[in-house]
Design a protein around this motif. Structure first.
Motif, PDB file in Angstrom:
ATOM      1  N   GLU A  77      53.162  39.788  48.150  1.00  0.00           N
ATOM      2  CA  GLU A  77      53.280  40.839  49.154  1.00  0.00           C
ATOM      3  C   GLU A  77      53.278  42.239  48.546  1.00  0.00           C
ATOM      4  N   TYR A  78      53.844  42.386  47.355  1.00  0.00           N
ATOM      5  CA  TYR A  78      53.968  43.729  46.784  1.00  0.00           C
ATOM      6  C   TYR A  78      52.664  44.239  46.166  1.00  0.00           C
ATOM      7  N   VAL A  79      51.654  43.373  46.045  1.00  0.00           N
ATOM      8  CA  VAL A  79      50.380  43.795  45.468  1.00  0.00           C
ATOM      9  C   VAL A  79      49.465  44.284  46.581  1.00  0.00           C
ATOM     10  N   VAL A  80      49.080  45.536  46.486  1.00  0.00           N
ATOM     11  CA  VAL A  80      48.150  46.132  47.440  1.00  0.00           C
ATOM     12  C   VAL A  80      46.810  46.305  46.733  1.00  0.00           C
ATOM     13  N   SER A  81      45.817  45.546  47.132  1.00  0.00           N
ATOM     14  CA  SER A  81      44.509  45.585  46.480  1.00  0.00           C
ATOM     15  C   SER A  81      43.608  46.594  47.183  1.00  0.00           C
ATOM     16  N   GLU A  82      43.103  47.545  46.424  1.00  0.00           N
ATOM     17  CA  GLU A  82      42.211  48.563  46.947  1.00  0.00           C
ATOM     18  C   GLU A  82      40.832  48.406  46.313  1.00  0.00           C
ATOM     19  N   TYR A  83      39.848  49.039  46.932  1.00  0.00           N
ATOM     20  CA  TYR A  83      38.491  48.902  46.408  1.00  0.00           C
ATOM     21  C   TYR A  83      38.372  49.512  45.013  1.00  0.00           C
ATOM     22  N   LYS A  84      39.167  50.561  44.731  1.00  0.00           N
ATOM     23  CA  LYS A  84      39.124  51.166  43.396  1.00  0.00           C
ATOM     24  C   LYS A  84      39.633  50.195  42.336  1.00  0.00           C
ATOM     25  N   ASP A  85      40.638  49.398  42.695  1.00  0.00           N
ATOM     26  CA  ASP A  85      41.120  48.377  41.766  1.00  0.00           C
ATOM     27  C   ASP A  85      40.021  47.358  41.474  1.00  0.00           C
ATOM     28  N   ASN A  86      39.341  46.939  42.519  1.00  0.00           N
ATOM     29  CA  ASN A  86      38.304  45.920  42.367  1.00  0.00           C
ATOM     30  C   ASN A  86      37.132  46.434  41.531  1.00  0.00           C
ATOM     31  N   ILE A  87      36.770  47.699  41.752  1.00  0.00           N
ATOM     32  CA  ILE A  87      35.672  48.279  40.965  1.00  0.00           C
ATOM     33  C   ILE A  87      36.040  48.314  39.488  1.00  0.00           C
ATOM     34  N   ALA A  88      37.271  48.717  39.190  1.00  0.00           N
ATOM     35  CA  ALA A  88      37.714  48.776  37.791  1.00  0.00           C
ATOM     36  C   ALA A  88      37.677  47.396  37.146  1.00  0.00           C
ATOM     37  N   LEU A  89      38.145  46.383  37.885  1.00  0.00           N
ATOM     38  CA  LEU A  89      38.147  45.021  37.340  1.00  0.00           C
ATOM     39  C   LEU A  89      36.728  44.519  37.094  1.00  0.00           C
ATOM     40  N   VAL A  90      35.824  44.809  38.029  1.00  0.00           N
ATOM     41  CA  VAL A  90      34.436  44.358  37.881  1.00  0.00           C
ATOM     42  C   VAL A  90      33.778  45.026  36.677  1.00  0.00           C
TER      43      VAL A  90
END
Length: 504
Positions: free
Chosen positions: A386-399
């Motif tokens: 619940e405490y993890v908020v996934s944003e598109y910027k996070d996903n871009i960095a991981l990719v």
């Protein structure tokens, strides 16, 4: 005959007899010793004879001495009948001073024995060839797009299209035979124009036999130092473009950060910068400096604040952050030590992709980064706490980071396969070497032609990563340390959006 005459004659007779016997003994001893002297061929079979052990060597530290030394060699080599025979074929060894100066003008005041260090002996032949590194330093990537540590100098710098891969020491060398296997003479000392990339095509071409990529690739740029040993130069144009975008984004990032209140100043940006600078310098030369060092070690390097919140989050974050930081530190150290002394053994080992320490360390750190990326993906998209908020910027960095690491390992495996690096050398790359064995099912030639595509893909993703840093989620690499420092020094008010405690 009186008594005195008799005594004199007798004494003379015995004296002559004694001297004759002594002379006969000496002659016999000389004859025996002469019989014990071995033939020259026997000496040559046992050990080589160094010419300079008997002959006086000219002072080759002066121009006169160099000319004298050259004249000593050219006294034989200038003659037309100076030849050698190999495989039944006569090869000319004739070299005049005029030809030498014409083909190698930069070395006209260099003694022959400075390069050919082991030829002044009997038998008159070399075992090591010419030794360029006695005077010239090993060049890094900036000079020839890659260190070329497994390539002998003559293979590139001599004007001959014939090169070979010596599998005994895995070195690319100037071939003594042509493509038909017939011996060739290299006595003219012609140098290639290495500034022209056409000279590189003796190795970098399709169907080459030395394990080189099929195309001449650019060198790494300064931005690559974040993960690699790289030269301090711009490099390819896409590296320069990425650097400009990065610097522009960094300025925007700092400007956005200074929108807060700095020591009561909330309007003037220049005033805020001046106040912050004064606070920083006053802190550096005060007792607070040790507090800043403590914050740097505990809160930035070891990420103490994240550890207090969550051990698992700290572990995941550290796998990525600390591994990148260590690779960056290793790249900076390599650049510094190689710039200071390129002939240093440590520097040469650090720029050598195949050196045991370098291959193992970079593979280990890359693998840790990949583990951190996989852990983060699982946590965000599978576990979903619940405490993890996934944003598109996070996903871009991981990719971007994940693609960069995966492409790096694929590129390493392809390099090992194409170059034919033996297991005794490549085995330390414990990720790249197994990949190279898997890639072998597609054939070495296919990977040699595809290697340049892989290189540009990896370089492009790396440039994208640098350009994205100040704009994506990764910008907290810069903003959080700055926040910690100035918060401790000047009590800067920061908004909730830039809070380091914010959940990622």
């Amino acid at each position: 005959m009186d008594f005195k005459t008799f005594i004199s004659a007798t004494s003379g007779f015995f004296l002559i007899l004694i001297l004759s016997s002594h002379s006969f003994g000496q002659n016999q001893e000389i004859q025996i010793n002469n019989n014990q002297i071995p033939e020259m061929s026997e000496l040559q079979e046992e050990e080589s004879l160094e010419c300079m052990e008997c002959h006086r060597e000219a002072n080759i530290d002066s121009n006169e001495g160099v000319l004298s030394s050259q004249a000593f060699c050219l006294d034989c080599h200038k003659e037309k009948d100076c030849i050698t025979e190999k495989d039944g074929i006569e090869l000319s060894l004739q070299l005049t001073r005029e030809t030498f100066i014409k083909n190698l003008p930069i070395h006209q005041y260099v003694a022959c024995t400075e390069c050919h260090t082991d030829v002044a002996r009997s038998p008159h032949r070399t075992e090591t060839g010419s030794q360029c590194t006695g005077c010239h330093s090993v060049h890094g990537e900036a000079a020839a797009h890659a260190p070329h540590l497994r390539v002998e100098c003559q293979a590139c710098h001599f004007k001959s299209e014939h090169v070979k891969l010596d599998k005994s020491d895995h070195m690319i060398k100037l071939a003594q035979e042509n493509n038909a296997g017939k011996p060739i003479s290299l006595v003219e000392h012609k140098l290639a124009d290495t500034s022209d990339e056409e000279s590189c095509q003796k190795c970098h071409s399709l169907d080459n036999s030395v394990g080189a990529p099929a195309a001449v690739l650019p060198s790494k740029g300064a931005i690559c130092i974040l993960c690699h040993a790289a030269p301090l130069k711009i490099g390819h144009w896409m590296f320069g473009a990425a650097l400009l975008v990065f610097l522009g984004g960094l300025l925007l990032c700092f400007r956005s950060w200074f929108q807060g209140n700095v020591q009561g100043e909330s309007e003037s940006l220049s005033r805020k910068i001046n106040l912050s600078s004064e606070s920083v310098w006053s802190t550096v030369f005060s007792k607070q400096f040790f507090s800043i060092v403590k914050i740097f070690i505990l809160d930035i390097l070891l990420q103490r604040r994240i550890l207090k919140e969550s051990v698992s989050r700290w572990s995941m974050h550290s796998l990525i952050f600390l591994s990148i930081l260590l690779r960056f530190a290793l790249g900076l150290f390599t650049a510094a030590i190689f710039t200071a002394n390129p002939d240093n053994g440590v520097a040469i080992a650090l720029i050598d992709k195949n050196a045991p320490f370098t291959a193992f360390t970079y593979d280990l750190l890359g693998l840790l980064i990949l583990f951190g990326i996989i852990w983060s993906v699982i946590k965000r998209f599978i576990v979903k706490p619940e405490y993890v908020v996934s944003e598109y910027k996070d996903n871009i960095a991981l990719v971007i980071i994940g693609a960069l690491i995966v492409l790096g390992f694929v590129l390493e495996g392809a390099r090992i396969l194409v170059a034919g690096v033996p297991a005794s050398i490549a085995g330390y790359a414990f990720v790249g070497y197994p990949l190279s064995k898997c890639f072998a099912i597609f054939g070495q030639e296919w990977w040699a032609s595809f290697y340049s595509v892989l290189w540009y893909l990896h370089a492009g993703v790396g440039a994208l990563f640098i350009a994205w840093l100040p704009f994506g989620k990764m910008r907290h690499i810069f903003t959080v340390p700055l926040t910690y420092f100035i918060e401790a020094v000047s009590k800067v008010k920061r908004g909730e959006a830039d809070s380091p405690q914010r959940q990622q």
